[in-house]
Design an enzyme around this catalytic site. Structure first.
Site, PDB file in Angstrom:
ATOM      1  N   HIS A 339      67.139  39.099  40.133  1.00 15.43           N
ATOM      2  CA  HIS A 339      67.318  38.782  38.720  1.00 15.43           C
ATOM      3  C   HIS A 339      68.768  39.115  38.376  1.00 15.43           C
ATOM      4  CE1 HIS A 339      65.419  42.819  39.243  1.00 15.43           C
ATOM      5  NE2 HIS A 339      66.393  43.210  38.437  1.00 15.43           N
ATOM      6  N   HIS A 395      60.386  40.574  35.262  1.00 17.40           N
ATOM      7  CA  HIS A 395      60.910  41.269  36.453  1.00 17.40           C
ATOM      8  C   HIS A 395      60.345  42.666  36.574  1.00 17.40           C
ATOM      9  CE1 HIS A 395      63.368  43.672  33.825  1.00 17.40           C
ATOM     10  NE2 HIS A 395      64.226  44.061  34.735  1.00 17.40           N
ATOM     11  N   ALA A 397      57.587  45.758  34.194  1.00 19.69           N
ATOM     12  CA  ALA A 397      56.783  46.041  33.015  1.00 19.69           C
ATOM     13  C   ALA A 397      57.633  45.983  31.752  1.00 19.69           C
ATOM     14  CB  ALA A 397      56.131  47.413  33.139  1.00 19.69           C
TER      15      ALA A 397
END
Length: 473
Positions: A339, A395, A397
């Site tokens: 990410h 990506h 929690a």
């Protein structure tokens, strides 16, 4: 200890929001022998007559910033789109208003084509963390983020769960021996690792990347600070996965999360500054300054961003290779996804630049890892290719509590209690990374059932993080 002056007090004095207040607060941290009352009086005086302080040793930078701000005209700025398209959102009820507001602003950029907000989203700088933004021929350094190419990497071993339970101390010893964390920390001399990424010609692109090569080499194979971790856990396949060729069962696995260290952070800061100089956006959108992909700066950043991504991947590769050798294990499968990056993709029939700041690629059949917290499970997933989500998923929690709030409201005893309850061994980490600082991963996963299929569940057992918890280069 004197009470520090904050930005709200400066706004009450009449200071404009944005960079000017940042300059003022930096001066205040030095205090320069002035007490609080004297500082506030000085701020008022500079605000009233900045021209009188241009040569002042303490307040000259602030005075010049105020003068520059006063001379700004609306026509000097790029016009935002007053009627932007709506963005898609998943688990919107769990997402703070600040993140929603940031996404609304991002949708107003004249280069924006589409946007989506993932269920782990929370407020960041410029684009919210958990924000996905597709742009037309433009790259946003803060849309990528500071930790360029940050990623998850998973190695699944041919080691049964029982072996971990019987050899807990060995796993702990190898975890401590073969990992290094913390801002500025790296390897020296004979302990430095080698990797082909260091021979990349892209390091020679310009003076900046050249100057960072030695730092990159020393930090190669380390994990930095913040929410980065290296952890052992048990991954559970409820049924055979024919794509990965792994039978049903429970296996020991290694999961790592980190990015491009000081190299990526320096690249991000450098090109964000340049983007703000060439892309004059209104204050509300200033951190979304973008670079034209046809410009030399845009191409420079694109090359440096991709190099930072390759470097981050190399760091994971080295950690996983060291651990595999130390354990004498066979790796049944490896999965990696990143990410804080931008990709050239086709969306709605058009080539776009897709920024995923804290969001996982989830195109049709694309594998990913979505972690929970140090006590909550993570999930190995396969993307469904949902176009409304711009082929993305969360990506992790996502934070529900800021680092500052977590440190102030969570005690060491509370954190240790929850670790004990879940049978997790923790090495390092600060209270800002306590499990309760994060959203409920099960709610997050429920909100993105249309985006990914769950392949397996990963339960953390031994976690190592930076001792200081929050610091990073």
């Amino acid at each position: 200890m004197q009470t520090q002056i904050n930005g709200f007090e400066l706004m009450e004095l009449g200071f404009p929001q944005g960079a000017v207040i940042g300059i003022a607060l930096k001066i205040n941290r030095g205090r320069h022998g002035l007490n609080r009352v004297q500082m506030m009086a000085s701020y008022a005086a500079v605000l009233a007559h900045p021209e009188n302080y241009i040569e002042n040793n303490i307040f000259s930078k602030l005075a010049l910033a105020l003068i520059e701000k006063a001379n700004e005209r609306p026509e000097d700025f790029i016009t935002l789109n007053p009627t932007p398209h709506a963005f898609s959102a998943y688990g919107l009820e769990q997402i703070e208003e600040g993140a929603r507001d940031q996404m609304r602003v991002a949708m107003q950029l004249p280069v924006t084509v589409a946007g989506a907000l993932m269920p782990d989203a929370h407020q960041g700088y410029g684009l919210p963390i958990g924000g996905v933004l597709a742009t037309r021929n433009a790259i946003i350094p803060y849309g990528v983020g500071v930790d360029i190419g940050c990623r998850m990497a998973l190695s699944i071993y041919d080691i049964p769960e029982a072996f971990y339970n019987e050899h807990h101390d060995k796993f702990k010893r190898e975890l401590v021996t073969h990992t290094k964390f913390g801002a500025g920390h790296g390897f020296q001399g004979q302990y430095k690792s080698e990797h082909a990424v260091l021979e990349s010609a892209d390091f020679q692109t310009n003076a900046l990347t050249k100057s960072l090569k030695d730092k990159a080499w020393s930090q190669l194979g380390s994990s930095g600070g913040g929410n980065h971790f290296v952890e052992f856990g048990i991954i559970e396949f409820e049924k055979e996965d024919t794509v990965l060729n792994i039978p049903k069962g429970n296996y020991v696995a290694l999961l790592t999360h980190s990015g491009s260290r000081g190299f990526g952070a320096t690249v991000a800061g450098h090109y964000t500054k340049l983007a703000k100089e060439v892309c004059k956006l209104p204050e509300i959108a200033r951190n979304l300054a973008y670079l034209d992909m046809n410009s030399s700066l845009g191409q420079e950043y694109w090359i440096a961003m991709n190099l930072a991504g390759d470097y981050a991947s190399a760091c994971h590769e080295i950690i996983h290779a060291k651990m595999q050798k130390a354990l004498g294990a066979t790796v049944l499968a490896k999965v990696e996804n990143h990410h804080n990056f931008a990709w050239k993709e086709t969306w709605n029939g058009e080539e776009v630049i897709v920024h995923r700041k804290g969001a996982t690629p989830a195109g049709k059949g694309v594998m990913g890892i979505i972690p929970g917290s140090m006590t909550a499970p993570g999930f190995l997933v396969r993307g469904k290719g949902e176009e409304n989500a711009i082929n993305s998923a969360s990506h992790g929690a996502g934070r529900q509590m800021s680092r500052t709030k977590a440190i102030k409201s969570i005690t060491k005893n509370e954190m240790q209690s929850i670790l004990n309850h879940h049978g997790v061994t923790l090495i390092g980490a600060g209270l800002d990374e306590a499990p309760m600082a994060y959203k409920d991963i099960h709610q997050v996963m429920a909100a993105q059932e249309d985006l990914v299929d769950v392949v397996a569940k990963f339960t953390p057992k031994m976690v190592r993080m930076a001792d200081d918890g929050s610091r990073e280069d």
